[in-house]
Design an enzyme around this catalytic site. Structure first.
Site, PDB file in Angstrom:
ATOM      1  N   HIS A  57       0.840  -1.211   0.000  1.00  0.00           N
ATOM      2  CA  HIS A  57       0.000   0.000   0.000  1.00  0.00           C
ATOM      3  C   HIS A  57       0.869   1.252   0.000  1.00  0.00           C
ATOM      4  CE1 HIS A  57      -3.887   2.102   0.862  1.00  0.00           C
ATOM      5  NE2 HIS A  57      -2.995   3.063   1.099  1.00  0.00           N
ATOM      6  N   HIS A  59       1.544   5.365  -2.115  1.00  0.00           N
ATOM      7  CA  HIS A  59       1.062   6.425  -3.029  1.00  0.00           C
ATOM      8  C   HIS A  59       2.274   7.036  -3.715  1.00  0.00           C
ATOM      9  CE1 HIS A  59      -3.142   6.550  -1.549  1.00  0.00           C
ATOM     10  NE2 HIS A  59      -2.563   6.011  -0.485  1.00  0.00           N
ATOM     11  N   GLN A 152      -9.280   9.441  -5.433  1.00  0.00           N
ATOM     12  CA  GLN A 152      -8.970  10.115  -4.164  1.00  0.00           C
ATOM     13  C   GLN A 152     -10.123  10.984  -3.653  1.00  0.00           C
ATOM     14  OE1 GLN A 152      -5.643  10.777  -1.991  1.00  0.00           O
ATOM     15  NE2 GLN A 152      -7.600  11.033  -0.944  1.00  0.00           N
ATOM     16  N   HIS A 210      -9.309   1.765  -0.219  1.00  0.00           N
ATOM     17  CA  HIS A 210      -9.173   2.469   1.049  1.00  0.00           C
ATOM     18  C   HIS A 210     -10.518   2.299   1.748  1.00  0.00           C
ATOM     19  CE1 HIS A 210      -5.663   4.256  -0.779  1.00  0.00           C
ATOM     20  NE2 HIS A 210      -5.400   4.959   0.307  1.00  0.00           N
ATOM     21  N   GLU A 213     -10.952   4.668   6.543  1.00  0.00           N
ATOM     22  CA  GLU A 213      -9.762   5.316   7.123  1.00  0.00           C
ATOM     23  C   GLU A 213     -10.240   6.516   7.931  1.00  0.00           C
ATOM     24  OE1 GLU A 213      -6.802   6.777   4.392  1.00  0.00           O
ATOM     25  OE2 GLU A 213      -5.335   7.099   5.987  1.00  0.00           O
ATOM     26  N   ASP A 309       2.422   3.296   2.865  1.00  0.00           N
ATOM     27  CA  ASP A 309       1.392   4.288   2.550  1.00  0.00           C
ATOM     28  C   ASP A 309       1.988   5.587   1.999  1.00  0.00           C
ATOM     29  OD1 ASP A 309      -1.138   5.319   2.219  1.00  0.00           O
ATOM     30  OD2 ASP A 309      -1.569   5.588   4.332  1.00  0.00           O
ATOM     31  N   TRP A 315       0.717  13.919   3.437  1.00  0.00           N
ATOM     32  CA  TRP A 315       0.168  13.268   4.619  1.00  0.00           C
ATOM     33  C   TRP A 315       1.236  12.930   5.654  1.00  0.00           C
ATOM     34  CZ3 TRP A 315      -1.322  12.371  -0.390  1.00  0.00           C
ATOM     35  CH2 TRP A 315      -2.647  12.678  -0.697  1.00  0.00           C
TER      36      TRP A 315
END
Ligand code: FE2
Length: 428
Positions: A57, A59, A152, A210, A213, A309, A315
């Site tokens: 996982h 991005h 997203q 996802h 979350e 992630d 983030w």
């Protein structure tokens, strides 16, 4: 004659004094004390030889963009999404490609040879998709990169979201993603799960969504995901990522939910570094940890893996592509501090992650890909504790990276010079 023989290795299952023979890109044999001629022989000196790390996982379209156009001040998931929205209009394909390639270098150096990356499909230009498809092609000689079509901003919440996602699949993206907890209502979230699972079933694709979350215990899209996986015959082909709401759910509800998830063959990916950072941000004290119920899911028979992630993006400002750091954080957040617990966290970034990713030829058995990592550690527990140096990284028989051992040379007053490997082993 063999191409490569590794001797005196300790394997993740605890076997010591093991030899591993390589012919071409495959493991030809694994046995204790093999003595066969080879073009190259490497004495592992009793250190750990493990299959490569896998990140199920990530991005990659956002990685290494930290600070662009500004830093996430609140540290929340929602500000991260807003910040990514500010950055998107400024993105250039060549910048995305350059940052992603740099990250893949970091990954390979740390023995991370397979990554599943979500790629944002919200913008109809699909610029990140184009960029990441190019990255996938360019890294193919040294890293397995899977791409998930990730809406997203919500596949239903975004105008034309479903069309863009379908187009991304047509362009060559491998997996169907989703973000039900970011749709406008719980009902729309559930509808998105249904539509996206149906799309995957029609196209013969895997699903990686996802899912929940959030700290909201009433975010229960994992239930719908499990139901749809079963209804559409997608058992073993669906993954729920994050599932952090499970941390805050009522225990009675979870006691019903876990067997349903196990029965549906849905796997779960937790992201310890990010979950401990982004969740609980609306709490005062006590602050929730936010990570999903990893040991309980494992005990219920669910395949659980850990992902990184984010690395240096809107983030999360930290990270270096080190899946042992991920496992190390997993041990702490899930309180999986027993020897078996630490080993399970190592599995979460190796074998379990490979299973989630449907990787073929993975492992250290005869006939598997000759892909493995020699670590400066005596066993799996020590590898996690030290986030051990990856001494050598091989992929399909070829050595891709080497790192000097981590050794401190000490010259202490009143003591003869000595070295420190931080290798104290616990009594068992
Ligand atoms: Fe994510």
């Amino acid at each position: 004659m063999l191409d490569l023989l590794i001797t005196n290795a300790t394997l993740p299952d605890g076997r010591t004094g093991m030899s591993l023979a390589v012919q071409g890109d495959r493991i030809a044999d694994v046995a204790p004390g093999l003595q066969v001629p080879a073009r190259e022989t490497v004495d592992a000196h009793g250190q750990l030889l493990a299959p490569p790390f896998c990140d199920p996982h990530f991005h990659m379209d956002a990685t290494l963009s930290y600070g662009l156009p500004r830093v996430n001040e609140s540290g929340t998931l929602l500000e991260g999404i807003a910040l990514w929205g500010e950055l998107k209009p400024q993105l250039k394909a060549e910048d995305i490609v350059g940052r992603a390639l740099a990250y893949c270098d970091w990954a390979v150096a740390r023995g991370l040879l397979a990554i599943r990356s979500h790629v944002d499909t919200s913008d109809p230009s699909l610029l990140p998709v184009e960029a990441m498809l190019e990255v996938k092609q360019r890294v193919a000689p040294y890293l397995d990169l899977q791409l998930v079509a990730f809406p997203q901003d919500g596949v239903l919440r975004t105008k034309g979201g479903m069309e863009s996602l379908k187009k991304a699949l047509d362009m060559g993206v491998d997996i169907v993603g989703g973000i039900p907890h970011f749709e406008r209502t719980m009902a729309q979230g559930a509808e998105s799960v249904k539509l996206l699972c149906e799309l995957a079933a029609q196209h013969g694709k895997l699903v990686d969504m996802h899912c929940d979350e959030t700290d909201d215990p009433l975010s229960r899209h994992i239930e719908t995901l499990a139901f749809e996986a079963q209804r559409l015959g997608l058992q073993g082909r669906v993954n729920g990522s994050h599932c952090t709401s499970m941390h805050s759910m009522d225990n009675y509800y979870v006691s019903k939910l876990l067997p349903l998830v196990a029965e549906s063959g849905v796997s779960v990916v937790a992201n310890p570094l990010i979950n401990i950072t982004l969740q609980g941000r609306h709490d005062t004290y006590p602050k929730r940890r936010g990570m999903t119920r990893v040991p309980e899911l494992m005990a219920a028979g669910v395949t659980v893996a850990f992902g990184h992630d984010c690395v240096m993006d809107p983030w999360y400002g930290m990270g270096s592509g080190d899946m042992l750091e991920v496992a190390h954080m997993g041990v702490h957040v899930a309180q999986m501090t027993s020897q078996a617990g630490i080993r399970a966290c190592f599995d979460a970034v190796t074998t379990n992650a490979a299973k989630v990713m449907h990787l073929e030829g993975y492992g250290l058995a005869k006939g598997c890909d000759a892909s493995f990592v020699l670590l400066q550690a005596g066993d799996v527990v020590e590898a996690v504790r030290l986030r051990a140096t990856r001494l050598h990284v091989w992929r399909r028989g070829k050595k891709l990276a080497s790192t000097a051992p981590d050794v401190a040379n000490l010259t202490l007053p009143g003591r003869p010079p000595t070295t420190d490997f931080r290798r104290a082993r616990p009594a068992r």
